[in-house]
Structures are given as structure tokens and as C-alpha cells.
Design a protein around this motif. Structure first.
Motif, mmCIF file in Angstrom:
data_model
loop_
_atom_site.group_PDB
_atom_site.id
_atom_site.type_symbol
_atom_site.label_atom_id
_atom_site.label_comp_id
_atom_site.label_asym_id
_atom_site.label_seq_id
_atom_site.Cartn_x
_atom_site.Cartn_y
_atom_site.Cartn_z
ATOM 1 N N LEU A 1 0.843 -1.194 0.000
ATOM 2 C CA LEU A 1 0.000 0.000 0.000
ATOM 3 C C LEU A 1 0.876 1.241 0.000
ATOM 4 C CD1 LEU A 1 -2.689 -1.083 2.605
ATOM 5 C CD2 LEU A 1 -2.837 -1.135 0.118
ATOM 6 N N VAL A 2 0.591 2.132 -0.926
ATOM 7 C CA VAL A 2 1.324 3.386 -1.036
ATOM 8 C C VAL A 2 0.358 4.510 -0.691
ATOM 9 C CG1 VAL A 2 2.610 4.925 -2.554
ATOM 10 C CG2 VAL A 2 2.798 2.436 -2.846
ATOM 11 N N LEU B 1 -3.086 9.827 1.856
ATOM 12 C CA LEU B 1 -2.666 9.847 3.259
ATOM 13 C C LEU B 1 -3.813 10.218 4.196
ATOM 14 C CD1 LEU B 1 0.823 11.585 3.236
ATOM 15 C CD2 LEU B 1 0.313 9.358 4.201
ATOM 16 N N LYS B 2 -4.659 11.122 3.745
ATOM 17 C CA LYS B 2 -5.727 11.621 4.613
ATOM 18 C C LYS B 2 -7.002 10.796 4.504
ATOM 19 C CE LYS B 2 -3.948 16.296 4.460
ATOM 20 N NZ LYS B 2 -4.182 17.670 4.047
ATOM 21 N N GLY B 3 -6.918 9.616 3.893
ATOM 22 C CA GLY B 3 -8.104 8.805 3.658
ATOM 23 C C GLY B 3 -8.381 7.777 4.744
ATOM 24 N N GLU B 4 -9.515 7.141 4.600
ATOM 25 C CA GLU B 4 -9.965 6.118 5.543
ATOM 26 C C GLU B 4 -9.032 4.906 5.568
ATOM 27 O OE1 GLU B 4 -12.092 4.502 8.514
ATOM 28 O OE2 GLU B 4 -12.369 6.506 7.692
ATOM 29 N N THR B 5 -8.487 4.545 4.415
ATOM 30 C CA THR B 5 -7.600 3.377 4.359
ATOM 31 C C THR B 5 -6.381 3.582 5.243
ATOM 32 O OG1 THR B 5 -8.338 2.914 2.114
ATOM 33 C CG2 THR B 5 -6.322 1.829 2.817
ATOM 34 N N PHE B 6 -5.811 4.785 5.229
ATOM 35 C CA PHE B 6 -4.657 5.059 6.092
ATOM 36 C C PHE B 6 -5.064 4.920 7.557
ATOM 37 C CE2 PHE B 6 -1.742 7.523 8.631
ATOM 38 C CZ PHE B 6 -0.508 7.170 8.111
ATOM 39 N N ARG C 1 -5.671 1.064 8.287
ATOM 40 C CA ARG C 1 -4.532 0.157 8.116
ATOM 41 C C ARG C 1 -3.311 0.575 8.911
ATOM 42 N NH1 ARG C 1 -4.804 -3.479 3.818
ATOM 43 N NH2 ARG C 1 -3.055 -4.401 4.918
ATOM 44 N N VAL C 2 -3.086 1.887 9.046
ATOM 45 C CA VAL C 2 -1.894 2.377 9.728
ATOM 46 C C VAL C 2 -2.256 2.977 11.078
ATOM 47 C CG1 VAL C 2 0.095 3.929 9.565
ATOM 48 C CG2 VAL C 2 -0.768 2.790 7.513
ATOM 49 N N GLY C 3 -3.299 3.784 11.093
ATOM 50 C CA GLY C 3 -3.733 4.415 12.336
ATOM 51 C C GLY C 3 -2.994 5.704 12.623
ATOM 52 N N GLY C 4 -3.597 6.513 13.450
ATOM 53 C CA GLY C 4 -2.982 7.775 13.843
ATOM 54 C C GLY C 4 -3.075 8.826 12.760
ATOM 55 N N LEU D 1 3.314 0.752 3.048
ATOM 56 C CA LEU D 1 3.036 -0.309 4.013
ATOM 57 C C LEU D 1 3.215 -1.647 3.308
ATOM 58 C CD1 LEU D 1 2.037 -1.067 6.861
ATOM 59 C CD2 LEU D 1 -0.293 -0.969 5.947
ATOM 60 N N ALA D 2 4.216 -2.401 3.763
ATOM 61 C CA ALA D 2 4.513 -3.713 3.177
ATOM 62 C C ALA D 2 3.501 -4.737 3.672
ATOM 63 C CB ALA D 2 5.929 -4.138 3.563
ATOM 64 N N PRO D 3 3.315 -5.825 2.917
ATOM 65 C CA PRO D 3 2.380 -6.868 3.351
ATOM 66 C C PRO D 3 2.692 -7.434 4.735
ATOM 67 C CG PRO D 3 2.981 -7.211 1.071
ATOM 68 C CD PRO D 3 3.862 -6.106 1.586
ATOM 69 N N ASP D 4 3.965 -7.418 5.127
ATOM 70 C CA ASP D 4 4.343 -7.954 6.441
ATOM 71 C C ASP D 4 4.230 -6.922 7.559
ATOM 72 O OD1 ASP D 4 6.517 -6.285 6.031
ATOM 73 O OD2 ASP D 4 7.995 -7.890 5.925
ATOM 74 N N GLY D 5 3.710 -5.726 7.233
ATOM 75 C CA GLY D 5 3.490 -4.698 8.250
ATOM 76 C C GLY D 5 4.601 -3.668 8.379
#
Length: 113
Positions: free
Chosen positions: A8-9, A39-44, A47-50, A60-64
Motif C-alpha cells: 500500500l502506497v 494519506l488523509k483517507g480512511e484506508t490510512f 490500516r496504519v492508524g494515527g 506499508l509492506a504486506p508484512d506490516g
């Protein structure tokens, strides 16, 4: 990089330079390794938080694992293969602190490019 699980980019959706970089990456992404979201979207947020860092790209790599700024660019170039991967090897040889100085300099004027 596994095509089964995309990387994920997260990019600045309001930045013209960032949008051109995303278009260029999509065009060269022969293995369909990458998916893109602002960056400012729901997916971020899910998936990432904060709060997303400003003026940067996050991978974000598949392994986190997370990559930001120039490390993110290096990972994207590696994934594209060919000449881009060779560029990544050379870029990775530059110490991160110096790469990030260059990255931040471009980020400071990216909306004007």
C-alpha cells in the motif's frame, strides 16, 4: 515483493508531483504490486492508524513494515524492477539522512512543481 498481497502506497492526494509519481508508478508496475490511497483517507486510518505524516509518502509492506520519505521511494523503485530497481540500489547507498534532506527539500516545493 509478492503480487498476491499488494503493497500500500499512501500519498498526498493534493500534491501534483505526488499524483504524477503515482501515475508513473502505475504505468511501470508490471506485476501489479502496489495499491494507492491518499494519506488523509480512511484506508490510512484503518490500516496504519494515527495522524498521517505531512509532506511525505508512506509505504506499508504486506508484512506490516512501514517505509517513509526516501525509504518509501527506494522500496517502490525496487518493486518496479528493471532500471528503476537499479536506481533504487544506487539511491539506497546514499545515507538515509542525506536522502531525506533531498526528499524534504522537494517536499517543501512539491505543490509548485
Amino acid at each position: 515483493m509478492s503480487p498476491a498481497t499488494p503493497w500500500l502506497v499512501f500519498y498526498d492526494g493534493e500534491c501534483g508531483l505526488c499524483q504524477r509519481f503515482v501515475r508513473r508508478t502505475v504505468e511501470r508496475d508490471q506485476g501489479a504490486l502496489f495499491r494507492f490511497a491518499p494519506l488523509k483517507g480512511e484506508t490510512f486510518r484503518t490500516r496504519v492508524g494515527g495522524e498521517p505524516p505531512s509532506g511525505t509518502v508512506v509505504v506499508l509492506a504486506p508484512d506490516g513494515r512501514r517505509f517513509v520519505r526516501s525509504d518509501a521511494v527506494v522500496e517502490i523503485l525496487k518493486g518496479l524492477g528493471g532500471k528503476d530497481a537499479r536506481r533504487a540500489v544506487w539511491l539506497a547507498r546514499v545515507p538515509r539522512v542525506l536522502r531525506d534532506v533531498g526528499y524534504r527539500a522537494v517536499a517543501a516545493v512539491r505543490r509548485f512543481l
